[in-house]
Enzyme design. Sequence first.
Site, PDB file in Angstrom:
ATOM      1  N   LEU A 232       0.852  -1.180   0.000  1.00  0.00           N
ATOM      2  CA  LEU A 232       0.000   0.000   0.000  1.00  0.00           C
ATOM      3  C   LEU A 232       0.885   1.226   0.000  1.00  0.00           C
ATOM      4  O   LEU A 232       2.010   1.200   0.522  1.00  0.00           O
ATOM      5  CB  LEU A 232      -0.917   0.015   1.236  1.00  0.00           C
ATOM      6  CG  LEU A 232      -2.004  -1.056   1.336  1.00  0.00           C
ATOM      7  CD1 LEU A 232      -2.737  -0.924   2.664  1.00  0.00           C
ATOM      8  CD2 LEU A 232      -2.974  -0.962   0.177  1.00  0.00           C
ATOM      9  N   ASP A 233       0.380   2.320  -0.566  1.00  0.00           N
ATOM     10  CA  ASP A 233       1.146   3.563  -0.564  1.00  0.00           C
ATOM     11  C   ASP A 233       1.371   4.037   0.865  1.00  0.00           C
ATOM     12  O   ASP A 233       0.619   3.701   1.785  1.00  0.00           O
ATOM     13  CB  ASP A 233       0.411   4.639  -1.360  1.00  0.00           C
ATOM     14  CG  ASP A 233       0.303   4.285  -2.834  1.00  0.00           C
ATOM     15  OD1 ASP A 233       1.083   3.434  -3.287  1.00  0.00           O
ATOM     16  OD2 ASP A 233      -0.575   4.843  -3.508  1.00  0.00           O
ATOM     17  N   ARG A 234       2.396   4.841   1.027  1.00  0.00           N
ATOM     18  CA  ARG A 234       2.745   5.351   2.356  1.00  0.00           C
ATOM     19  C   ARG A 234       1.585   6.116   2.978  1.00  0.00           C
ATOM     20  O   ARG A 234       1.276   5.956   4.164  1.00  0.00           O
ATOM     21  CB  ARG A 234       3.976   6.254   2.245  1.00  0.00           C
ATOM     22  CG  ARG A 234       4.430   6.870   3.564  1.00  0.00           C
ATOM     23  CD  ARG A 234       5.481   7.943   3.345  1.00  0.00           C
ATOM     24  NE  ARG A 234       5.958   8.480   4.603  1.00  0.00           N
ATOM     25  CZ  ARG A 234       7.094   8.150   5.174  1.00  0.00           C
ATOM     26  NH1 ARG A 234       7.899   7.262   4.611  1.00  0.00           N
ATOM     27  NH2 ARG A 234       7.461   8.685   6.335  1.00  0.00           N
TER      28      ARG A 234
END
Length: 478
Positions: A232-234
């Site tokens: 998942l993106d930060r």
Amino acid sequence: MLLCRRRRLGQWPAGAALRQCLSRLAPPAPAEADPVVRVDGNNVARLGKRKPGPRPRQLLSLPPFPAGDDPLPGRKVAPRRVTAVSWVKHYFADVSQEVVQAHFNERLVYSECSAHEVSVESIKGQKHHFKKIKHNEAMEPDMRIHLPVSVAEGKIKKRYETIPTATLHPNKDEIEYLRRLVIHRDSAILVLNKPPKVPTKGHLPVHNSMDVLAAAALSYGNEEGPKLVHRLDRESSGLLLMGRTKESFTRLHWLFTNLNLAKTTSQTWNAACEAYMQRYWALVIGTPKEREGIISAPISKVLLDDGKAERVILAHPSGIDGAQEAITAYRVMGPTINGCSWIELRPLTGRKHQLRVHCAEALGTPIVGDYKYGWFVHQRWKQNPQPDFEPFTGEPYKLRRPEGMEIQKGSALSKVPLLHLHCREMVIPNIAKFLSSTGEWHENGASWSKEKPNLLRFIAPMPAHMKISWNIMSSYLV
């Protein structure tokens, strides 16, 4: 006295005279209410009209009821008859059952009427063709349910988090914090509800990533820590899947990469793989032109700043720039409020920044807080707020912020909102049913796991900043 005397004499007025006589006892309410004295918070009395009553809440549309033998995946036994309350409870598994049942008791749940149930008056009045349904009504394929967004409102808890330090060895508080994020744990996998602002994959300058912290804090006695199956993106949040063994990690990674790679000769396992699904919730600026559809737009990466940064864009139709296939199904969940709308995203391929690029460039509605792909739209959105309209009457309205709710902390009304992208739902095969503790693979499931379901379904509640945005946008219209 007049009515009693006429009753004894057997003389009753007829027609208009009767209505005039009875109106003396119970006069009808006037069409225009008389001015009343209103007192505001500063104890100042003013003469004015009565305040209008509360308008209907905004309606949230659920996805159409699926057809098939197992409409509710993740249950041990597929129900023969699915009722409306069971479908709503299944979709909002993170909401208490008392809240869902209360909406049915108050007759706030609707379904779309069929063509023969729509009256001429409703068509002329441009009203929604909805009918109230009871909790025990049976669901049919492609049936849609609409209910107030208040069903998914959540209380905003105080900050109970420990920010991970930039070390390879988490302390006691960080270990307890990470274990509170675990939603599911068995012999094969771990499922966490990742908070925003925490990277998933670490590298040389990043030490406080989820993979490093999980390897140190979530081994639970194993020699090796869990490994990330996907990323998942930060800045995004939601369900994060990890494999606890090498075999489970490999097979689930194949499932997220390519469905055909994960299939075997087992029909049971292949059917469970085909039911794999991820569902995201996002708050976007604007509203897509179509309420639902499928985005099929290949994407490619470009390098910026002499290779120090990269950016994902929609690929050129020629396909000579290393384009990757990217497909996303989307659905608008409710009306446009404060220039924004909630949408549901279901990625059919797993590419980096796929959902963010498809929302920003393919739909033209970037996600709130996505400054990488929607910087210019954010500027126009803040400078020129769009007028919003009540979905039933079409009249303009304004939002009422609930008392005591802080609008900062990255919500949609704060000056710098955080990214509003959350992996809310995931359906995966129950790989622990096919894997033994020694790593041996059983094609049709192990003998000791016959009673276990073939699918696992998880739902993660939204983070605090998205809950605040949801609650503000679902308040009563005033």
